[in-house]
Scaffold this motif. Structure first.
Motif, PDB file in Angstrom:
ATOM      1  N   SER A 272       0.845  -1.202   0.000  1.00 57.78           N
ATOM      2  CA  SER A 272       0.000   0.000   0.000  1.00 57.78           C
ATOM      3  C   SER A 272       0.878   1.248   0.000  1.00 57.78           C
ATOM      4  O   SER A 272       1.973   1.253   0.567  1.00 57.78           O
ATOM      5  N   PHE A 273       0.394   2.315  -0.644  1.00 58.59           N
ATOM      6  CA  PHE A 273       1.217   3.520  -0.748  1.00 58.59           C
ATOM      7  C   PHE A 273       0.339   4.769  -0.862  1.00 58.59           C
ATOM      8  O   PHE A 273      -0.820   4.706  -1.252  1.00 58.59           O
ATOM      9  N   THR A 274       0.933   5.891  -0.491  1.00 55.37           N
ATOM     10  CA  THR A 274       0.358   7.217  -0.685  1.00 55.37           C
ATOM     11  C   THR A 274       1.339   8.016  -1.522  1.00 55.37           C
ATOM     12  O   THR A 274       2.540   8.009  -1.246  1.00 55.37           O
ATOM     13  N   LEU A 275       0.842   8.708  -2.525  1.00 51.24           N
ATOM     14  CA  LEU A 275       1.716   9.453  -3.425  1.00 51.24           C
ATOM     15  C   LEU A 275       1.988  10.857  -2.900  1.00 51.24           C
ATOM     16  O   LEU A 275       1.099  11.521  -2.361  1.00 51.24           O
ATOM     17  N   VAL A 276       3.226  11.296  -3.061  1.00 51.13           N
ATOM     18  CA  VAL A 276       3.596  12.688  -2.848  1.00 51.13           C
ATOM     19  C   VAL A 276       3.927  13.258  -4.226  1.00 51.13           C
ATOM     20  O   VAL A 276       4.724  12.677  -4.968  1.00 51.13           O
ATOM     21  N   GLN A 277       3.289  14.361  -4.571  1.00 50.04           N
ATOM     22  CA  GLN A 277       3.468  14.942  -5.903  1.00 50.04           C
ATOM     23  C   GLN A 277       4.325  16.201  -5.822  1.00 50.04           C
ATOM     24  O   GLN A 277       4.144  17.040  -4.934  1.00 50.04           O
ATOM     25  N   PHE A 278       5.281  16.306  -6.746  1.00 44.57           N
ATOM     26  CA  PHE A 278       6.181  17.453  -6.801  1.00 44.57           C
ATOM     27  C   PHE A 278       6.106  18.116  -8.171  1.00 44.57           C
ATOM     28  O   PHE A 278       5.922  17.446  -9.190  1.00 44.57           O
ATOM     29  N   GLU A 279       6.309  19.434  -8.181  1.00 42.98           N
ATOM     30  CA  GLU A 279       6.587  20.167  -9.410  1.00 42.98           C
ATOM     31  C   GLU A 279       8.026  20.653  -9.322  1.00 42.98           C
ATOM     32  O   GLU A 279       8.374  21.454  -8.448  1.00 42.98           O
ATOM     33  N   ASP A 280       8.880  20.122 -10.176  1.00 42.38           N
ATOM     34  CA  ASP A 280      10.305  20.444 -10.179  1.00 42.38           C
ATOM     35  C   ASP A 280      10.645  21.429 -11.287  1.00 42.38           C
ATOM     36  O   ASP A 280      10.086  21.355 -12.389  1.00 42.38           O
ATOM     37  N   GLU A 281      11.581  22.307 -10.999  1.00 40.59           N
ATOM     38  CA  GLU A 281      12.175  23.170 -12.015  1.00 40.59           C
ATOM     39  C   GLU A 281      13.684  23.122 -11.869  1.00 40.59           C
ATOM     40  O   GLU A 281      14.207  23.238 -10.751  1.00 40.59           O
ATOM     41  N   VAL A 282      14.375  22.950 -12.983  1.00 43.18           N
ATOM     42  CA  VAL A 282      15.838  23.001 -13.002  1.00 43.18           C
ATOM     43  C   VAL A 282      16.249  24.084 -13.989  1.00 43.18           C
ATOM     44  O   VAL A 282      15.723  24.145 -15.112  1.00 43.18           O
ATOM     45  N   ALA A 283      17.157  24.942 -13.578  1.00 39.74           N
ATOM     46  CA  ALA A 283      17.672  25.986 -14.459  1.00 39.74           C
ATOM     47  C   ALA A 283      19.193  25.930 -14.473  1.00 39.74           C
ATOM     48  O   ALA A 283      19.822  25.784 -13.420  1.00 39.74           O
ATOM     49  N   MET A 284      19.753  26.029 -15.665  1.00 40.28           N
ATOM     50  CA  MET A 284      21.202  26.002 -15.834  1.00 40.28           C
ATOM     51  C   MET A 284      21.720  27.426 -16.020  1.00 40.28           C
ATOM     52  O   MET A 284      21.077  28.246 -16.701  1.00 40.28           O
ATOM     53  N   PRO A 285      22.853  27.763 -15.457  1.00 39.23           N
ATOM     54  CA  PRO A 285      23.335  29.152 -15.499  1.00 39.23           C
ATOM     55  C   PRO A 285      23.539  29.697 -16.905  1.00 39.23           C
ATOM     56  O   PRO A 285      23.360  30.900 -17.132  1.00 39.23           O
ATOM     57  N   ASP A 286      23.892  28.824 -17.876  1.00 39.05           N
ATOM     58  CA  ASP A 286      24.090  29.313 -19.237  1.00 39.05           C
ATOM     59  C   ASP A 286      22.769  29.510 -19.976  1.00 39.05           C
ATOM     60  O   ASP A 286      22.762  29.973 -21.119  1.00 39.05           O
ATOM     61  N   ASN A 287      21.643  29.177 -19.332  1.00 33.45           N
ATOM     62  CA  ASN A 287      20.328  29.399 -19.927  1.00 33.45           C
ATOM     63  C   ASN A 287      19.483  30.345 -19.082  1.00 33.45           C
ATOM     64  O   ASN A 287      18.255  30.267 -19.085  1.00 33.45           O
ATOM     65  N   MET A 288      20.147  31.233 -18.337  1.00 27.57           N
ATOM     66  CA  MET A 288      19.464  32.239 -17.519  1.00 27.57           C
ATOM     67  C   MET A 288      20.038  33.611 -17.896  1.00 27.57           C
ATOM     68  O   MET A 288      21.010  34.067 -17.285  1.00 27.57           O
ATOM     69  N   PRO A 289      19.476  34.255 -18.908  1.00 32.30           N
ATOM     70  CA  PRO A 289      20.073  35.487 -19.447  1.00 32.30           C
ATOM     71  C   PRO A 289      20.261  36.601 -18.427  1.00 32.30           C
ATOM     72  O   PRO A 289      21.176  37.421 -18.568  1.00 32.30           O
ATOM     73  N   ASP A 290      19.404  36.648 -17.395  1.00 26.32           N
ATOM     74  CA  ASP A 290      19.496  37.741 -16.433  1.00 26.32           C
ATOM     75  C   ASP A 290      20.326  37.394 -15.201  1.00 26.32           C
ATOM     76  O   ASP A 290      20.358  38.166 -14.242  1.00 26.32           O
ATOM     77  N   LEU A 291      21.010  36.258 -15.218  1.00 26.60           N
ATOM     78  CA  LEU A 291      21.811  35.862 -14.067  1.00 26.60           C
ATOM     79  C   LEU A 291      23.074  36.720 -13.983  1.00 26.60           C
ATOM     80  O   LEU A 291      23.781  36.906 -14.974  1.00 26.60           O
ATOM     81  N   ASP A 292      23.354  37.215 -12.803  1.00 28.30           N
ATOM     82  CA  ASP A 292      24.548  38.014 -12.561  1.00 28.30           C
ATOM     83  C   ASP A 292      25.783  37.206 -12.953  1.00 28.30           C
ATOM     84  O   ASP A 292      25.977  36.094 -12.462  1.00 28.30           O
ATOM     85  N   PRO A 293      26.631  37.736 -13.841  1.00 26.34           N
ATOM     86  CA  PRO A 293      27.827  36.987 -14.274  1.00 26.34           C
ATOM     87  C   PRO A 293      28.709  36.532 -13.114  1.00 26.34           C
ATOM     88  O   PRO A 293      29.312  35.452 -13.168  1.00 26.34           O
ATOM     89  N   ALA A 294      28.773  37.328 -12.060  1.00 27.28           N
ATOM     90  CA  ALA A 294      29.575  36.932 -10.897  1.00 27.28           C
ATOM     91  C   ALA A 294      28.982  35.702 -10.236  1.00 27.28           C
ATOM     92  O   ALA A 294      29.704  34.825  -9.763  1.00 27.28           O
ATOM     93  N   LYS A 295      27.652  35.604 -10.203  1.00 25.34           N
ATOM     94  CA  LYS A 295      26.987  34.436  -9.640  1.00 25.34           C
ATOM     95  C   LYS A 295      27.127  33.244 -10.576  1.00 25.34           C
ATOM     96  O   LYS A 295      27.346  32.107 -10.133  1.00 25.34           O
ATOM     97  N   ALA A 296      27.035  33.488 -11.863  1.00 28.38           N
ATOM     98  CA  ALA A 296      27.104  32.397 -12.843  1.00 28.38           C
ATOM     99  C   ALA A 296      28.463  31.721 -12.842  1.00 28.38           C
ATOM    100  O   ALA A 296      28.570  30.528 -13.146  1.00 28.38           O
ATOM    101  N   ALA A 297      29.510  32.468 -12.486  1.00 27.97           N
ATOM    102  CA  ALA A 297      30.862  31.933 -12.566  1.00 27.97           C
ATOM    103  C   ALA A 297      31.065  30.708 -11.678  1.00 27.97           C
ATOM    104  O   ALA A 297      31.890  29.854 -11.990  1.00 27.97           O
ATOM    105  N   ASN A 298      30.314  30.611 -10.596  1.00 29.73           N
ATOM    106  CA  ASN A 298      30.499  29.465  -9.696  1.00 29.73           C
ATOM    107  C   ASN A 298      29.215  28.655  -9.545  1.00 29.73           C
ATOM    108  O   ASN A 298      29.082  27.852  -8.634  1.00 29.73           O
ATOM    109  N   ALA A 299      28.262  28.850 -10.446  1.00 24.26           N
ATOM    110  CA  ALA A 299      26.982  28.144 -10.338  1.00 24.26           C
ATOM    111  C   ALA A 299      27.007  26.849 -11.130  1.00 24.26           C
ATOM    112  O   ALA A 299      27.465  26.812 -12.281  1.00 24.26           O
ATOM    113  N   LEU A 300      26.518  25.781 -10.531  1.00 20.71           N
ATOM    114  CA  LEU A 300      26.340  24.503 -11.224  1.00 20.71           C
ATOM    115  C   LEU A 300      24.923  24.397 -11.771  1.00 20.71           C
ATOM    116  O   LEU A 300      24.715  24.183 -12.959  1.00 20.71           O
TER     117      LEU A 300
END
Length: 455
Positions: free
Chosen positions: A195-223
């Motif tokens: 028997s089981f109960t489901l937990v539902q998630f909505e996930d979002e993943v963003a990559m630094p090279d696909n975030m045009p407004d990301l601060d370059p200083a932050k992007a330099a060390n972002a995975l």
């Protein structure tokens, strides 16, 4: 594709500069795309032909795709070559892991492995192959291994020709995931009776090279940036997790925050790392169990055992099919093994041993990484007494239309308690994973969590 243009441009500039200090010898790098696949696997098949040559993976039109993005099964007409059971497992033990053998012993009447013809279906875009080659030329480890240097131009597959276990596990961490994505998934922790109960998630993943407004200083060390919203059950709905993962985790450790819908407060969440409890997991997984392994590797000594041929979950299109219900998959003790597909592939074997003075509930971990995709296919987790405790398994397949190796879902089996957790299923959801989504840096801040958590 924005990512493609950026990576190809970086590669061209790097080659023109002529001053790159290669992380791997040039004659070894030259093997990428020739005797090795572009991601560092052996291009040739094995001696008896049971593992074929890699010829580029599945084409983007391998089978029909539904209007909501679920891919069809290119191998739907195939029949299993043979079945491994507890009764004949000894015959195949040279191609089985200790964890798989433990599952046969724990569930002798129900656990089995249907083995099919091997297809080397994994493929990624040409720009990502170029990125991997650039990584081989430039990328190194920071002192202690808990981060990467000279990686921001390539961004993918840090060490396609790994020299040690730590480099191999970084390939899993930095593998191509299809760029920005959104998905709706479920997690289940079946009881011993199924028997089981489901937990539902909505996930979002963003990559630094696909975030045009990301601060370059932050992007330099972002995975990557990760946001997860719980949408069911009602008692958990509205809680939101935000994670910022970095390249150099000595310089900048993982940052995490949680919005609690009941309290309407955003708090720092240092427990979302290492062996902190997984979200709504009933104690059956840790934070670093998610995605088979994620986060900082610094608490372990990593050893590259070598390569072996092994039966691993592969091309599991059936388990990703929208024609299945969750109840078809989730059974007592383990998932429905009649639906699972296994193939013979070469894997890198990596072992992690907890460092003296460090803390984690797992004293030793062993990982089996698919040579063609660098995804972890299986794992074994040992407790402080050296006893095998949990066995991990990821149901891999190729999202061929987007050229992304993915998991249908992953499971973690507690062979002592006789329970397990599965996370990542989306068979009954409205759409498959959505790739190429737009992402703003403003959506991945602690201040944005409260809005994301509104029920």
């Amino acid at each position: 594709m924005h990512t493609t243009r950026k990576i190809l441009g970086a590669l061209a500039l790097s080659l023109l500069a002529g001053s790159v200090m290669a992380a791997v010898a040039p004659d070894q790098i030259a093997k990428l795309g020739t005797s090795l696949t572009p991601l560092g696997g052996e291009k040739a098949g094995n001696a008896d032909g049971s593992i074929p040559e890699w010829t580029g993976g599945l084409p983007t039109n391998a089978a029909p795709i539904s209007k909501n993005g679920f891919v069809g099964d290119p191998y739907a007409g195939e029949k299993a070559l043979f079945t491994i059971t507890a009764q004949n497992a000894e015959q195949y033990k040279d191609k089985l892991s200790a964890g798989q053998l433990a599952m046969f012993k724990r569930y002798p009447e129900t656990y089995k492995m249907l083995v099919y013809t091997t297809h080397r279906s994994a493929a990624v875009p040409d720009a990502i192959y170029a990125a991997a080659k650039l990584s081989a030329q430039k990328t190194g480890l920071v002192e202690g291994g808990n981060g990467l240097t000279n990686f921001t131009e390539s961004r993918y597959y840090a060490f396609p020709i790994p020299q040690n276990g730590l480099e191999a596990i970084w390939n899993h961490i930095t593998r191509y995931r299809g760029g920005n994505l959104q998905r709706t998934i479920v997690q289940a922790t079946p009881q011993t009776n199924g028997s089981f109960t489901l937990v539902q998630f909505e996930d979002e993943v963003a990559m630094p090279d696909n975030m045009p407004d990301l601060d370059p200083a932050k992007a330099a060390n972002a995975l990557l940036f990760f946001k997860q919203r719980v949408t069911a059950p009602a008692r958990l709905a509205g809680n939101v997790l935000l994670v910022h993962d970095s390249l150099d985790q000595v310089k900048e450790p993982r940052m995490a925050w949680i919005y609690n819908a009941g309290q309407r407060r955003v708090r720092r969440a240092p427990q979302v790392s290492y062996d902190g409890p997984g979200t709504a997991a009933d104690g059956l997984r840790t934070s670093d169990n998610f995605d088979m392994f994620n986060g900082a590797p610094n608490r372990y000594d990593w050893k590259l055992i070598g390569k072996q041929e092994m039966y691993i979950p592969y091309n599991n299109y059936r388990l990703a099919s929208p024609e299945l219900k969750y109840a078809d998959i989730l059974k007592a003790g383990h998932i429905n093994q009649d639906l699972a597909r296994y193939e013979l592939h070469r894997v890198w074997v990596v072992e992690a041993t907890l460092k003296s003075g460090e803390r984690n509930i797992y004293a030793k971990r062993r990982f089996y990484l698919d040579e063609d995709s660098w995804q972890i296919a299986a794992s074994e987790l040992y407790d402080g007494r050296g006893q095998l405790w949990r066995v991990g398994e990821a149901q891999m397949y190729q999202q061929y239309d987007k050229q992304v190796p993915v998991y249908a879902f992953e499971s973690l089996y507690d062979i002592i308690a006789g329970r397990y957790l599965s996370i990542g299923m989306n068979n009954e959801e409205k759409s498959a994973i959505r790739y190429g989504t737009k992402a703003s840096a403003n959506d991945f801040t602690p201040a944005a969590l409260r809005n994301a958590g509104v029920r």
